[in-house]
Design a protein around this motif. Structure first.
Motif, mmCIF file in Angstrom:
data_model
loop_
_atom_site.group_PDB
_atom_site.id
_atom_site.type_symbol
_atom_site.label_atom_id
_atom_site.label_comp_id
_atom_site.label_asym_id
_atom_site.label_seq_id
_atom_site.Cartn_x
_atom_site.Cartn_y
_atom_site.Cartn_z
ATOM 1 N N THR A 1 3.140 -2.270 -9.825
ATOM 2 C CA THR A 1 2.791 -3.377 -8.920
ATOM 3 C C THR A 1 2.486 -2.755 -7.567
ATOM 4 O OG1 THR A 1 5.124 -3.706 -8.418
ATOM 5 C CG2 THR A 1 4.169 -5.069 -10.150
ATOM 6 N N LEU A 2 1.232 -2.472 -7.328
ATOM 7 C CA LEU A 2 0.809 -1.778 -6.115
ATOM 8 C C LEU A 2 0.309 -2.800 -5.108
ATOM 9 C CD1 LEU A 2 0.360 0.927 -4.724
ATOM 10 C CD2 LEU A 2 -1.910 0.996 -5.737
ATOM 11 N N ILE A 3 0.916 -2.807 -3.918
ATOM 12 C CA ILE A 3 0.567 -3.751 -2.857
ATOM 13 C C ILE A 3 -0.127 -2.978 -1.750
ATOM 14 C CG2 ILE A 3 1.462 -5.372 -1.146
ATOM 15 C CD1 ILE A 3 3.790 -5.930 -3.028
ATOM 16 N N ARG A 4 -1.343 -3.396 -1.405
ATOM 17 C CA ARG A 4 -2.088 -2.807 -0.295
ATOM 18 C C ARG A 4 -2.370 -3.896 0.724
ATOM 19 N NH1 ARG A 4 -5.129 -0.438 -4.710
ATOM 20 N NH2 ARG A 4 -4.793 1.820 -4.890
ATOM 21 N N THR A 5 -2.080 -3.626 1.979
ATOM 22 C CA THR A 5 -2.229 -4.614 3.043
ATOM 23 C C THR A 5 -2.959 -3.994 4.214
ATOM 24 O OG1 THR A 5 -0.163 -5.690 2.374
ATOM 25 C CG2 THR A 5 -1.020 -6.204 4.570
ATOM 26 N N THR A 6 -3.994 -4.696 4.721
ATOM 27 C CA THR A 6 -4.700 -4.319 5.937
ATOM 28 C C THR A 6 -4.510 -5.428 6.964
ATOM 29 O OG1 THR A 6 -6.769 -5.309 5.159
ATOM 30 C CG2 THR A 6 -6.367 -3.003 4.578
ATOM 31 N N ASP A 7 -5.252 -5.326 8.067
ATOM 32 C CA ASP A 7 -5.104 -6.339 9.131
ATOM 33 C C ASP A 7 -5.659 -7.692 8.721
ATOM 34 O OD1 ASP A 7 -5.717 -3.961 11.793
ATOM 35 O OD2 ASP A 7 -3.913 -4.421 10.664
ATOM 36 N N SER A 8 -6.540 -7.741 7.729
ATOM 37 C CA SER A 8 -7.161 -9.006 7.370
ATOM 38 C C SER A 8 -7.124 -9.291 5.877
ATOM 39 C CB SER A 8 -8.623 -9.025 7.834
ATOM 40 O OG SER A 8 -9.343 -7.982 7.212
ATOM 41 N N GLU A 9 -6.481 -8.452 5.076
ATOM 42 C CA GLU A 9 -6.510 -8.655 3.633
ATOM 43 C C GLU A 9 -5.296 -8.006 3.002
ATOM 44 O OE1 GLU A 9 -10.274 -8.486 0.952
ATOM 45 O OE2 GLU A 9 -9.267 -6.556 0.717
ATOM 46 N N SER A 10 -4.819 -8.589 1.928
ATOM 47 C CA SER A 10 -3.722 -8.026 1.158
ATOM 48 C C SER A 10 -4.047 -8.211 -0.315
ATOM 49 C CB SER A 10 -2.393 -8.704 1.498
ATOM 50 O OG SER A 10 -1.332 -8.124 0.748
ATOM 51 N N SER A 11 -3.751 -7.189 -1.091
ATOM 52 C CA SER A 11 -4.057 -7.230 -2.515
ATOM 53 C C SER A 11 -2.839 -6.789 -3.311
ATOM 54 C CB SER A 11 -5.252 -6.326 -2.851
ATOM 55 O OG SER A 11 -4.946 -4.987 -2.553
ATOM 56 N N LEU A 12 -2.713 -7.332 -4.524
ATOM 57 C CA LEU A 12 -1.652 -6.991 -5.470
ATOM 58 C C LEU A 12 -2.319 -6.500 -6.741
ATOM 59 C CD1 LEU A 12 1.262 -6.954 -6.547
ATOM 60 C CD2 LEU A 12 0.990 -9.370 -7.152
ATOM 61 N N ASP A 13 -2.120 -5.215 -7.076
ATOM 62 C CA ASP A 13 -2.705 -4.603 -8.269
ATOM 63 C C ASP A 13 -1.629 -4.468 -9.340
ATOM 64 O OD1 ASP A 13 -5.186 -4.358 -7.160
ATOM 65 O OD2 ASP A 13 -4.803 -2.362 -6.347
ATOM 66 N N LEU A 14 -1.883 -5.062 -10.499
ATOM 67 C CA LEU A 14 -1.018 -4.921 -11.672
ATOM 68 C C LEU A 14 -1.734 -3.959 -12.619
ATOM 69 C CD1 LEU A 14 -0.094 -8.689 -12.153
ATOM 70 C CD2 LEU A 14 1.164 -6.951 -10.882
ATOM 71 N N THR A 15 -1.236 -2.711 -12.692
ATOM 72 C CA THR A 15 -1.976 -1.654 -13.385
ATOM 73 C C THR A 15 -2.013 -1.883 -14.899
ATOM 74 O OG1 THR A 15 0.053 -0.341 -13.384
ATOM 75 C CG2 THR A 15 -1.513 0.022 -11.584
#
Length: 1438
Positions: free
Chosen positions: A1057-1071
């Motif tokens: 469960t990889l979470i990537r967050t920037t100043d305007s977007e956040s994503s959740l990757d389920l590999t």
């Protein structure tokens, strides 16, 4: 001989002058009897005979007896030398010519080692030793020793070298500076002003407060150990924590601290392995102390008894050197105390680099990389935990290889490749077969498969006798050549060859003496056989007997005609050289090399004018550079310095001039280098200490030789006595001079102490600079506490609380209005705050079973929602009056306004005065009482999803999100998400109600903008083992906190469960999706001004079976067929489901004609071509396709012409395509048309293909493609932002391939709003973009986080091509870029070209190979944030 007189007369008006001379001419002989060869070639035949005939054996001369060595001169005695000078020693020794004489140099009885300072010479009886520069340690006795087998002699001398200290203590300057330096030194060495503090003594460590047992805790709880230690401040104190006797490492989960004697150990999240005893150990120089505490972590997972789900294979047979794989499955998977052990024949399996074990997710494997016969036996796997033990057994049998391997190991030496291998030696028919291969079990004598042929040549020509002999690669086969029953002397002119059954005798240049009968004799262990042939060599004339007089002239005419007949002139003029098309006199030869070895091709060309030679490797032109070297020295060379597997194929040389061109080809075979790990290694043997010591002694004896015994027998000198003797010879001088010693040891006079008193006594301070005495409070050590920030107090006016009415139905939630199919009545009414939710632990939660969907007939009403009609019922937004534009007044018409208030001028040190005047009376403002209301703390009111089943005409899978309803009073927005996953009958609907964050009142109003959702989560469907990704876009003032939840439980970033967050977007990757990933997901965005949520669900389905990708078991082979005959291509294919087969020629699919007969027989695909004509020559390709993938295979057909008997490659003209004009980058406005044009050349006419981001472009309504008359074009009508990309055009024909690339940029239309204004952000700073005629005027400039205008696209390239990744970026300030390949940083170089032009970042990979395939990632960064994009580079087979 004739004589004549010549006169010269010169005259003018004044007079004349005469001069005369005589000329005597001797005639030539009619017949030349002397040799016309150069003097350097006289006696050539005699020299050839000397070279070819064996020289008589030299008679050994008796060895010269030399006596014992003796020095005829002594080493000279040198005077005392200074450090850095040259030491030169020389002496003379006899005998001079003794080759066994050995010269050695010794210093103080020790052998002199070689160094850069020493130079020893022994030549012509002189022994010289030079040392430069000399050093003090060179002082001593130097000895030169001469030794041979008859005795030894030595000479010695003494050398003394005095060293320099390197420091000059004498003063180098004149004047008074020496006195000032003495004063400064006295000041530096004055007594210290302050006394040194005494060192503090600390006692042994003592724990005043011990650790306490924490008892039983659950997993994921936090735990903390604390104890107090004395003494405090001891710098030698060391603190160490131990868990069950092992040191605890530092990690982000476990933190240790020591704060003024308070020692803590904090564990953020407990796991089952944390159970046990914890010890805090304190150690200093006086002693140590320890304290103990325990903790018991109770896990929620129940431990199961180990079981074997899939046992080992019972019996496995393998050959020696092969790899063996053992695999089984065990349970339970998640037991941390589960241990796995391997046994062989009841004993534990030893550790070795050949044995690779792995235990992961219940799979246990054992790999034997290369097996030996001693690996035979029973292999047992034992699985153990606290509940029990389980085991499984398998038996392995390794069959040993023969001790001697007679088969050749060189690549290409097998019988299957024999014909291809022998083509580099001969063009005759190959008569050898597979039966002729050598077999050690068959006793077979030698046999000639072909006969020798008689040869007749002229002197100086080349000739070869060749034959084929069996058995092939017989290690005992011996081939000998005889001439007239005498052995042939192999040497400069005669060379023999024996390679894989091919035997030949080459005669580089023949002589008349070589005429005779030649016999080839083949012998092995089982017999002998011979064959013969004759050679006739006709000699050339060595004496010129022909007349040298020109044709038509007789000797009698010369005698009769006298002098005039001796002279003649040639009237013929030099003929101009005729133009000639190029022709190959030497063609490239087929070559076979091993990987990473050099390969060389050569050719020679004649023609007028001089031809230009171009080299092509597999259709790609070879350019002179690092790997390819193109040279010319009368012969054209192509050298490949380091060959690769991708270089294997066809090498083509094309020679062209103005009269024509010609082509010659050869093949290059590159064999893969053998892996050294497959070689049989010797088993390691552990040696004892005595064996190791004995081996070192043996090595020392081998190195020292006889010199070691001489050193052992020589008397040993006493080191103390030698040191005493050396000191008496050269006493040690002190480094310090007497002047320097007296300077620092002389007694101080009174004047010195007067100077110190002047410096130390207190000086009177200047007036006005005195400081008031300050009394300091006694120090106190306290624990540091960070300051607490207090909020500003606001006094609010009291409001009488409303009377509470106890209503039992107060918190009952009525059915939501949005369930009504008619959305016109959709309205959300605010209710009072609900009761706080009860936090239920994870172990007490109950998971409900998913409800079974109802049949279609029982479902609710499925009338379509008329969104347009429902929106029409809403009240339209009324637009206010138009704001008048501000009039611009020119400078000349502007009026300077007079200031009403003039500021007073105040000097720098004037006192500030405040003028007071009576204030105006202001009437009191009475405000209405604020209504009391309750606002829910959750922005998302409701989320629900269900499935719809109805007929959909469109087959596309779409996602849409529509804002269905907006309640202007309560600020509630309702979103609908639709997703059609796979079928046309199912549709998944999701609703999300979002309430805007309540606007704060003026009292304590926040200055930050509350977060808002720019992109909502969308429901997803996935398969087990695949990946899924949720993306949520948001905006708002920083700092922003983003949290993700799954079924109400917060998620943390992990490997799955990889979470990537920037100043305007956040994503959740389920590999890797599992069934446990199914459920509801929500993203919560929070800052100081408010909070917002978005939610969606994930449905995980079972993985679909895609089958087996197609592949070729047997590929197509090249064909060379006579004209008007039939050709047949066949290949063996595999794949599940059975793939479809398509045939292509030169990139175009074959038409459905009677001449092309395509058939399939079981797993074999066949193409037959009847009545072949010259245009049928080319490259044929077989393409296999099914649902799991695609495979391709190519072969070449060469047609032998009926008239010329040559191949088609020598008939029609071939020219590789090239672009005479490249396509150019284009920038157009949105809505306009764009056109790419390029001019090309090539023979035959190339095939033109257009690509957009490496994807083929097909003709459509917006794309027009065409080519003709050497020009290709692509027209794009009505350009928009989707057309922004990289465009490429390829030109392909059988001679090669060419490409050109350019970009298309689309400008937005004038007046388009370049930014979005966020509603409801009162008081927040906004950036407004105004469109002007010249460009964009930015007011209220602020920094902009980096973002991608165009992300990277995946590339599918062929080996040897160039690949280019392009990304368009944006950000303020300009972001910096960095590239990564499979997680490793990439830098610009020969193989990777990185550039940043404007807002376009480019990575170009030169000549991609298998090592370049993988994932490429670009990271852009500026002070406001970071963004990444990644894409994959895949290589497709040839």
């Amino acid at each position: 001989m004739s004589t004549c007189s010549c006169y010269g007369l010169a005259f003018n008006k004044v007079g004349e002058a005469v001069t005369s001379t005589s000329l005597q001419v001797e005639g030539k002989e009619g017949i030349i009897t002397e040799s016309q060869l150069p003097s350097a070639m006289s006696g050539a035949q005699q020299r050839i005979d000397e070279i070819e005939n064996r020289r008589p054996q030299e008679i050994d001369q008796p060895a010269v007896e030399h006596g014992p060595p003796k020095f005829t001169s002594q080493l000279q005695t040198l005077p005392e030398l200074r450090e850095g000078s040259l030491i030169h020693l020389d002496a003379s020794v006899e005998p001079v010519a003794d080759p066994r004489l050995k010269i050695e140099w010794f210093h103080n009885g020790n052998p002199v080692g070689h160094s850069s300072r020493m130079k020893a010479i022994h030549d012509f009886g002189f022994c010289v030793l030079e040392l430069s520069p000399a050093e003090p340690q060179d002082t001593g006795t130097w000895t030169c020793k001469a030794t041979n087998e008859h005795g030894s002699d030595e000479v010695s001398t003494e050398i003394t070298v005095s060293g320099d200290s390197g420091v000059f203590y004498e003063y180098q300057q004149n004047g008074e500076r020496k006195e000032r330096i003495n004063q400064l030194e006295e000041w530096i060495h004055r007594p210290k002003d302050t006394l040194e503090e005494a060192e503090m003594e600390f006692d042994a460590p003592v724990f005043t407060e011990q650790l306490t047992d924490l008892g039983d805790l659950s997993e994921c709880d936090a735990a903390s150990f604390m104890c107090v230690l004395e003494p405090i401040g001891d710098p030698t104190m060391k603190i160490e924590w131990q868990h069950n006797g092992h040191a605890i490492p530092h990690s982000n989960r476990i933190q240790m601290s020591n704060d003024f004697g308070v020692i803590t150990l904090n564990i953020k999240q407990l796991i089952a392995q944390d159970s046990g005893e914890y010890v805090c150990l304190a150690v200093n120089s006086k002693g140590e102390a320890r304290t103990t505490g325990t903790i018991n972590v109770q896990t929620l997972i129940e431990t199961e008894t180990p079981t074997i789900i899939q046992p080992l294979v019972e019996n496995i047979d393998a050959q020696e050197g092969e790899s063996v794989h053992l695999e089984c499955r065990v349970a339970p998977i998640h037991d941390p105390k589960l241990t796995v052990q391997w046994f062989r024949n009841g004993a534990p399996l030893p550790e070795a680099n050949r044995f690779k074990t792995n235990f992961e997710f219940g799979f246990v494997t054992l790999d034997l990389l290369y097996a030996y016969p001693e690996d035979n036996g029973d292999y047992e796997l034992r699985v153990t935990n606290d509940k029990g033990e389980a085991s499984t057994t398998g038996h392995i049998v390794i069959m040993a290889k023969p001790s001697l391997d007679f088969k050749p190991q060189a690549p290409g030496s097998t019988v299957e490749n024999l014909e291809h291998h022998l083509r580099q030696f001969t063009q005759s028919e190959i008569m050898l077969t597979e039966e002729d291969a050598y077999d050690p079990n068959v006793q077979k004598g030698p046999e000639f498969k072909t006969e020798l042929t008689n040869i007749g040549i002229d002197e100086g020509q080349f000739c070869r006798f060749e034959c084929q002999v069996a058995p092939i690669n017989d290690p005992y086969l011996k081939v000998e050549w005889y001439k007239d029953q005498k052995p042939v002397l192999l040497g400069n002119r005669f060379r023999n060859t024996l390679e894989s059954g091919y035997a030949a005798l080459d005669l580089l240049y023949a002589l008349p003496d070589d005429t005779g009968e030649y016999t080839c004799v083949a012998t092995n262990q089982h017999g002998q056989v011979m064959i013969s042939a004759k050679l006739a060599c006709q000699g050339l004339k060595h004496v010129i007997t022909d007349s040298q007089i020109p044709q038509g002239v007789l000797i009698s005419d010369i005698k009769r005609g006298g002098e005039e007949a001796l002279y003649w002139s040639e009237t013929t003029e030099a003929q101009p050289r005729q133009k000639q098309a190029p022709q190959f006199t030497i063609r490239p030869r087929n070559t076979q090399v091993t990987e990473n070895e050099p390969a060389r091709f050569e050719c020679a060309v004649v023609g007028n004018p001089r031809a230009r030679v171009l080299w092509y490797i597999n259709g790609n032109q070879a350019i002179h550079g690092h790997r390819y070297k193109l040279t010319y020295d009368g012969i054209y060379y192509l050298t490949i310095s380091h060959t690769k597997i991708s270089d294997a194929g066809e090498i083509v040389a094309i020679a062209k001039n103005s009269e024509g061109e010609v082509l010659a080809s050869a093949s290059l075979d590159v064999f893969q280098r053998d892996d050294f790990r497959q070689q049989q290694l010797k088993s390691t043997e552990l040696k004892s200490v005595d064996e190791v010591r004995q081996r070192e002694i043996q090595w020392k004896k081998e190195i020292m030789g006889t010199l070691g015994d001489a050193f052992d027998k020589a008397p040993k000198a006493s080191v103390p006595k030698l040191m005493q003797v050396e000191r008496t010879k050269a006493p040690i001088e002190p480094l310090e001079t007497e002047e320097l010693v007296q300077k620092f040891t002389r007694s101080r006079d009174e004047q010195f102490y007067d100077k110190l008193n002047y410096v130390e006594r207190e000086q009177k301070q200047f007036g006005g600079m005195e400081l008031e005495p300050v009394s300091l409070k006694p120090g106190k050590v306290e624990k540091y506490e960070p300051p607490k920030e207090e909020m500003e107090k606001v006094n609010l006016r009291g409001v009488a609380p409303p009377e509470e009415v106890k209503d039992p139905k107060r918190y009952a939630s009525p059915p939501p209005d949005w369930t009504d199919p008619k959305l016109g009545g959709a309205k959300v009414v605010q209710k009072d705050a609900p009761e706080p939710e009860v936090n239920v632990p994870a172990r007490d939660q109950v998971k409900f079973r998913a409800a079974k969907p109802k049949p279609v007939a029982e479902g609710p009403n499925r009338d379509r929602v008329q969104i347009a009609e429902e929106r029409a019922k809403l009240r339209q937004v009324q637009q206010g009056p138009e704001i008048e534009k501000e009039k611009i007044v020119s400078a000349k018409d502007q009026v300077q306004m007079k200031q009403k208030f003039h500021p007073k001028k105040v000097e720098q040190f004037d006192a500030t005065k405040i003028e007071s005047e009576p204030l105006k009376e202001t009437p009191e403002v009475v405000k209405k009482e604020v209504e009391r209301s309750t606002i829910s703390n959750k922005n998302v009111v409701r989320y629900q999803s269900y499935r719809e089943h109805h007929e959909i005409n469109s087959s596309s899978h779409t996602f849409n999100d529509n804002l269905l309803d907006v309640n202007m009073e309560s600020g509630v927005q309702r979103y609908e998400y639709g997703h059609s996953p796979r079928s046309n009958h199912d549709r998944m609907i999701a609703f999300s109600f979002r309430r805007k964050s309540p606007q704060p009142t003026k009292i304590g109003e926040s200055q930050k903008v509350a977060p808002t959702m720019q992109t909502q989560l969308k429901p997803l469907q996935g398969e087990i083992g695949r990946s899924a990704k949720f993306v949520c876009g948001f905006s708002g003032d920083q700092p922003i906190t983003v949290k993700w939840f799954h079924n109400g439980k917060e998620l943390k970033s992990a490997f799955d469960t990889l979470i990537r967050t920037t100043d305007s977007e956040s994503s959740l990757d389920l590999t890797k999706l599992k069934k446990s990933h199914e459920g509801d997901y929500s993203c919560q965005i929070t800052n100081v001004a408010g909070q917002v949520e978005s939610a969606a669900n994930l449905v995980v389905n079972a993985a679909t079976i895609r089958g087996i990708a197609p592949d070729f078991r047997a590929k197509l082979t090249d064909q060379r067929i006579q004209q008007n005959s039939a050709a047949r291509f066949s290949c063996s294919i595999i794949g599940e489901p059975k793939p479809t087969v398509a045939w292509f020629k030169d990139g175009k699919q074959l038409p459905n004609m009677d001449r092309y007969q395509m058939s399939e027989n079981d797993n074999e695909s066949i193409l037959e071509i009847l009545d072949i004509t010259p245009p049928d020559g080319g490259v044929y390709e077989c393409v296999l396709k099914n649902g799991a993938g695609e495979a391709r295979c190519k072969a070449k057909l060469n047609v032998i012409l009926a008239k010329t008997g040559k191949g088609t490659e020598s008939g029609p003209k071939l020219e590789a395509p090239r672009f005479t004009e490249q396509i150019q980058p284009i920038i157009v406005n949105e809505g306009q048309n764009a056109e790419f044009r390029a001019k090309y050349s090539g023979q035959p006419e190339p095939t033109i293909r257009w690509y957009r981001n490496n994807e083929p472009i097909k003709p459509s309504r917006n794309h027009e493609i065409g080519n003709g008359n050497g020009e290709a074009w692509l027209k794009i009508s009505t350009c928009n932002q989707d057309d922004v990309a990289e465009y490429k055009v390829d030109a392909i024909n059988p001679a090669g391939k060419a490409a050109t690339v350019a970009n298309l940029v689309v400008r937005p239309p004038a007046g388009k709003l370049a930014g979005s204004v966020k509603p409801g952000a009162a008081g927040a700073s906004q950036t407004v973009m105004k469109a002007t005629a010249n460009g964009i005027d930015q007011q209220g400039k602020q920094s902009k986080s980096p973002q991608f205008l165009q992300k990277l696209n995946a590339i599918n390239a062929r080996p040897g091509e160039n690949a280019k990744f392009v990304a368009e970026i944006d950000g303020d300030p300009q972001p910096t870029i960095s590239w990564q390949f499979n997680g490793r940083q990439l830098y610009g170089g020969r193989d990777h070209k990185i550039s940043l032009t404007g807002n376009k970042a480019t990575l170009e990979i030169i000549r991609v190979s298998a090592s370049n395939s993988g994932t490429y990632q670009i990271t852009i960064k500026n002070p406001t944030g970071t963004a990444t994009s990644e894409a994959k580079l895949s290589l497709q087979s040839r």
